[in-house]
Write a protein that holds these residues in place. Structure first.
Motif, PDB file in Angstrom:
ATOM      1  N   ILE A   1      17.350 -20.302  36.229  1.00 27.20           N
ATOM      2  CA  ILE A   1      15.926 -20.109  36.307  1.00 27.20           C
ATOM      3  C   ILE A   1      15.267 -18.559  36.907  1.00 27.20           C
ATOM      4  O   ILE A   1      14.329 -18.127  36.479  1.00 27.20           O
ATOM      5  CB  ILE A   1      15.284 -21.034  37.048  1.00 27.20           C
ATOM      6  N   HIS A   2      15.929 -18.360  38.070  1.00 28.27           N
ATOM      7  CA  HIS A   2      15.354 -17.265  39.039  1.00 28.27           C
ATOM      8  C   HIS A   2      16.187 -16.159  38.894  1.00 28.27           C
ATOM      9  O   HIS A   2      15.577 -14.851  39.050  1.00 28.27           O
ATOM     10  CB  HIS A   2      15.173 -17.682  40.397  1.00 28.27           C
ATOM     11  N   GLY A   3      17.342 -16.262  38.128  1.00 26.89           N
ATOM     12  CA  GLY A   3      18.100 -15.084  38.112  1.00 26.89           C
ATOM     13  C   GLY A   3      18.285 -14.162  39.400  1.00 26.89           C
ATOM     14  O   GLY A   3      18.460 -14.715  40.362  1.00 26.89           O
ATOM     15  N   ASP A   4      18.029 -12.801  38.932  1.00 31.68           N
ATOM     16  CA  ASP A   4      18.231 -11.753  40.462  1.00 31.68           C
ATOM     17  C   ASP A   4      17.140 -11.948  41.406  1.00 31.68           C
ATOM     18  O   ASP A   4      17.404 -11.235  42.193  1.00 31.68           O
ATOM     19  CB  ASP A   4      18.279 -10.277  39.597  1.00 31.68           C
ATOM     20  N   ALA A   5      16.222 -12.597  40.884  1.00 23.09           N
ATOM     21  CA  ALA A   5      15.013 -12.765  41.692  1.00 23.09           C
ATOM     22  C   ALA A   5      15.494 -13.942  43.102  1.00 23.09           C
ATOM     23  O   ALA A   5      14.760 -13.744  44.142  1.00 23.09           O
ATOM     24  CB  ALA A   5      13.888 -13.169  41.344  1.00 23.09           C
ATOM     25  N   LEU A   6      16.482 -14.361  42.981  1.00 27.89           N
ATOM     26  CA  LEU A   6      17.035 -15.519  43.816  1.00 27.89           C
ATOM     27  C   LEU A   6      17.600 -14.814  45.236  1.00 27.89           C
ATOM     28  O   LEU A   6      18.450 -13.884  45.106  1.00 27.89           O
ATOM     29  CB  LEU A   6      17.976 -16.352  43.168  1.00 27.89           C
ATOM     30  N   THR A   7      16.832 -14.988  46.416  1.00 25.72           N
ATOM     31  CA  THR A   7      17.377 -14.155  47.607  1.00 25.72           C
ATOM     32  C   THR A   7      17.082 -14.903  48.809  1.00 25.72           C
ATOM     33  O   THR A   7      16.298 -15.865  48.732  1.00 25.72           O
ATOM     34  CB  THR A   7      16.662 -12.883  47.430  1.00 25.72           C
TER      35      THR A   7
ATOM     36  N   GLY B   1      12.744 -17.484  45.060  1.00 25.47           N
ATOM     37  CA  GLY B   1      12.965 -17.225  43.730  1.00 25.47           C
ATOM     38  C   GLY B   1      11.696 -16.357  42.971  1.00 25.47           C
ATOM     39  O   GLY B   1      10.946 -15.545  43.788  1.00 25.47           O
ATOM     40  N   GLN B   2      11.549 -16.474  41.838  1.00 31.48           N
ATOM     41  CA  GLN B   2      10.599 -15.527  41.091  1.00 31.48           C
ATOM     42  C   GLN B   2       9.195 -15.671  41.798  1.00 31.48           C
ATOM     43  O   GLN B   2       8.841 -16.999  42.012  1.00 31.48           O
ATOM     44  CB  GLN B   2      10.649 -15.871  39.605  1.00 31.48           C
ATOM     45  N   GLY B   3       8.548 -14.939  41.913  1.00 29.19           N
ATOM     46  CA  GLY B   3       7.043 -14.820  42.594  1.00 29.19           C
ATOM     47  C   GLY B   3       6.899 -15.214  43.888  1.00 29.19           C
ATOM     48  O   GLY B   3       6.182 -15.866  44.410  1.00 29.19           O
ATOM     49  N   GLY B   4       8.043 -15.299  44.717  1.00 27.74           N
ATOM     50  CA  GLY B   4       8.200 -15.912  45.994  1.00 27.74           C
ATOM     51  C   GLY B   4       8.301 -17.449  46.086  1.00 27.74           C
ATOM     52  O   GLY B   4       8.156 -17.706  47.295  1.00 27.74           O
TER      53      GLY B   4
END
Length: 295
Positions: free
Chosen positions: A55-61, A108-111
């Protein structure tokens, strides 16, 4: 990993001077956050290989957010990202009497928050600022035990515990005894043990009165250690998963003479079921307790 899988550990402290309290909070946050960084990144990698990664791809942190209650904004919170400089800022806010926290989470995406991995808190009693609780919640037992042990080693603890029991102002035993007024037992906490759990920290005054670590010989506890202050660190079982049944009875019987008198009743938890460490539903007076909390 879910909230229900979390363990909580805490230490109740005398605040002392603002400078002393600031130093204690800073040590706690620096030490515990240092232990959290590796598990946080490992969890990011684990989630990246599953549905969250799709779902979040590389945005996951992984992210650690520092928060302090704002005196200027009517109880709202001020937030800053994790850094050594901002840890100093957070410790300064704690010294001012504010409650502060550090939250390690995966976004993830969009914080969007995907998962909260750990929460650290330094909580000051609004009604009586002599008292503070340093608390950590995380599903990683080793990290939790090491972090809370470090706090207990470096202070003169009034009380401490690790398990599923209680909340930041009331132990599971205090709830079971109907002691629901926040902090009413703190004044007596060096002469009456507030509760017990998988790991329990007994203040030095009670430890001395009841014979110290030697008094627990034959108690069937996993370990009993004397801390630098003279307080005791009692561990019921090697692993938290084994803390049930006879292990709970062993802790209760070993600590009963220090506990408050009164008959505990099972705590009612309306709504969503919650994890709770067990309380023996027996009056500790039958096993040697002689003192009761006033509240």
């Amino acid at each position: 990993m879910s909230d229900n899988a979390r363990l909580a550990g805490e230490v109740l402290l005398d605040v002392g001077s603002p400078e002393e309290y600031r130093a204690t909070v800073l040590r706690f946050l620096t030490d515990a956050l240092g232990r959290i960084e590796v598990p946080l990144e490992a969890r990011v990698e684990e989630l990246a290989g599953g549905k969250a990664g799709q779902i979040h791809g590389d945005a996951l942190t992984g992210l650690i957010q520092l928060s302090a209650a704002s005196l200027e904004l009517g109880g709202m919170f001020q937030h800053r990202p994790y850094s050594p400089e901002n840890l100093d800022w957070l410790a300064d806010r704690a010294a001012e009497g504010r409650s502060v926290s550090a939250t390690a989470k995966i976004v993830g995406q969009g914080g969007l928050t995907v998962e909260v991995v750990s929460v650290l808190r330094a909580w000051r009693d609004d009604a009586d600022d002599r008292w503070a609780v340093l608390r950590m919640e995380t599903p990683t037992p080793g990290t939790l035990v090491e972090s809370i042990r470090s706090v207990a080693d470096g202070t003169d603890p009034v009380f401490g515990s690790i398990g599923h029991g209680g909340d930041i102002t009331c132990t599971e035993l205090e709830h079971a005894l109907g002691l629901r007024d926040l902090g009413d037992t703190y004044d007596d906490a060096r002469r009456i043990l507030r509760g017990y759990d998988w790991i329990t920290v007994v203040p030095r005054q009670l430890a001395t009165e009841h014979g110290g670590a030697a008094a627990f010989a034959g108690s069937n506890l996993s370990s009993v250690d004397e801390l630098p202050s003279g307080a005791l660190w009692l561990r019921a079982t090697d692993e938290f998963a084994d803390y049930r049944g006879s292990a709970v009875w062993a802790v209760f019987q070993a600590l009963a003479p220090m506990l408050p008198t009164g008959l505990p009743v099972e705590r009612e938890c309306p709504g969503v079921p919650r994890q709770a460490s067990p309380v023996v539903l027996e009056d500790a007076a039958k096993y040697g307790a002689t003192r009761a909390f006033d509240s």
